[in-house]
Write an enzyme that holds these catalytic residues in place. Structure first.
Site, short mmCIF file in Angstrom:
data_model
loop_
_atom_site.label_atom_id
_atom_site.label_comp_id
_atom_site.label_asym_id
_atom_site.label_seq_id
_atom_site.Cartn_x
_atom_site.Cartn_y
_atom_site.Cartn_z
N HIS A 332 0.83 -1.20 0.00
CA HIS A 332 0.00 0.00 0.00
C HIS A 332 0.86 1.25 0.00
O HIS A 332 0.53 2.26 -0.65
CB HIS A 332 -0.92 -0.01 1.22
CG HIS A 332 -2.04 0.98 1.17
ND1 HIS A 332 -2.09 2.08 1.98
CD2 HIS A 332 -3.16 1.02 0.41
CE1 HIS A 332 -3.19 2.76 1.74
NE2 HIS A 332 -3.86 2.14 0.79
N CYS A 333 1.98 1.20 0.70
CA CYS A 333 2.89 2.35 0.77
C CYS A 333 3.43 2.74 -0.60
O CYS A 333 3.74 3.91 -0.84
CB CYS A 333 4.06 2.05 1.69
SG CYS A 333 3.63 1.50 3.35
#
Length: 354
Positions: A332-333
């Site tokens: 997600h980062c």
């Protein structure tokens, strides 16, 4: 609602990635992270376009050819030259709100998580992409220090966050909790802010971004990290966070449906011995699918099963993030979703990779 931070499950034009250059912290692992990003791009492109900020023209040309050979349709790939410090698009990419029926991209100040790392190129990247005509929606810049990984939106006026990040003196020391909430209301349409006081992952440079701990799956459901090993040093704080989540209520007064995510075995950096913040909460929701980080751990399969329960109408796609986690981030980062109507050419000029 007149103003709302769009949730991740809102229909998307694309997912934004930032490709690393040889001068980044990825230099010793550049071949490995490029292989992971190629896999991630191919997986996303099965469902929707991908916008990639690349460091130079040579990388742009190389990637265009590589993805052509891997079968990525030209209309699903947008490559734009824009230098960056690092790869974490979640935190230097734009947030998207809907204001009175119109989409607006918001550009916040990014300081490398409170000045821990160089971030000047990351901080200006969204503005440079906008100046290049990448975005179809207007861009508004704010002076608040804020990262996308610090917030979760239910799309109905509720934000979920952590005090350890948003109230940290290394972000906006002149603003207290009430002032932060006022900014979130004014700029993102937050009618309620749910603050988590507990939850921390060793090796996390972000000061407890909520996207590593607890995530909205829909307005009624939160998936969260549960540590079931009472000998692990994380156990007390994550058990306290679980109690906090159980006590939270939706706007209608009902409790949230909670889906626990498993706890992977501890993994450590081979060079400095630091524990790495591996978590299954760092998944990405896209059109028709959820991409889930895996780590070559026995808990991977249980995480996929749990998220299949949370997202019964979407494909569940594992992405090996064993390289990503070595720089203390995960799937997600690396990503920022661009909601439908924000990317120039996403539908009108398909076929461009310029």
């Amino acid at each position: 609602m007149a103003l709302c931070l769009l949730p991740e499950w809102h229909p998307q034009d694309a997912v934004q990635l930032t490709w690393p250059g040889p001068d980044s912290d990825w230099a010793p692992l550049l071949a490995n992270i490029e292989a992971t990003l190629e896999t991630l791009t191919v997986a996303i492109a099965r469902y929707q376009p991908v916008l990639i900020a690349v460091p130079d023209d040579a990388t742009r040309t190389r990637l265009a050819e590589a993805f052509r050979h891997r079968g990525v349709p030209a209309e699903r790939l947008f490559l734009k030259v824009a230098e960056a410090d690092d790869t974490w698009a979640r935190d230097h990419g734009p947030l998207t709100v809907e204001r009175d029926g119109e989409l607006v991209l918001l550009d916040y100040v990014f300081t490398g998580w409170g000045g821990k790392f160089p971030a000047s190129r990351d901080d200006s990247l969204t503005r440079r992409l906008a100046a290049a005509g990448v975005f179809a929606a207007p861009l508004v810049s704010h002076d608040l220090v804020l990262e996308g990984g610090a917030l979760e939106s239910d799309g109905q006026g509720t934000l979920l966050t952590t005090g350890a990040c948003l109230l940290n003196d290394n972000r906006n020391p002149h603003l207290d909790r009430a002032a932060i909430e006022a900014r979130l209301a004014e700029q993102l349409g937050a009618e309620r802010v749910l603050w988590l006081a507990h939850g921390h992952l060793e090796g996390d440079d972000t000061d407890s971004h909520v996207d590593t701990l607890a995530r909205f799956c829909d307005p009624r459901t939160i998936a969260y990290v549960r540590c079931d090993d009472d000998t692990d040093p994380h156990h007390p704080a994550l058990a306290a966070m679980e109690d906090e989540l159980r006590a939270l209520r939706r706007a209608d007064g009902e409790p949230y449906r909670l889906i626990p995510l498993p706890w992977p075995a501890p993994c450590f950096d081979a060079e400095d011995g630091r524990r790495l913040p591996a978590t299954y909460a760092n998944f990405l929701i896209i059109n028709g699918a959820v991409l889930v980080p895996t780590y070559g751990d026995a808990a991977d399969a249980r995480a996929l099963t749990a998220l299949a329960e949370a997202f019964p109408d979407r494909d569940i796609v594992p992405i090996d993030c064993s390289t990503v986690i070595r720089q203390h981030g995960s799937l997600h980062c690396l990503t920022m979703q661009l909601p439908r109507g924000t990317l120039t050419g996403a539908r009108r000029h398909e076929g461009e990779t310029s």
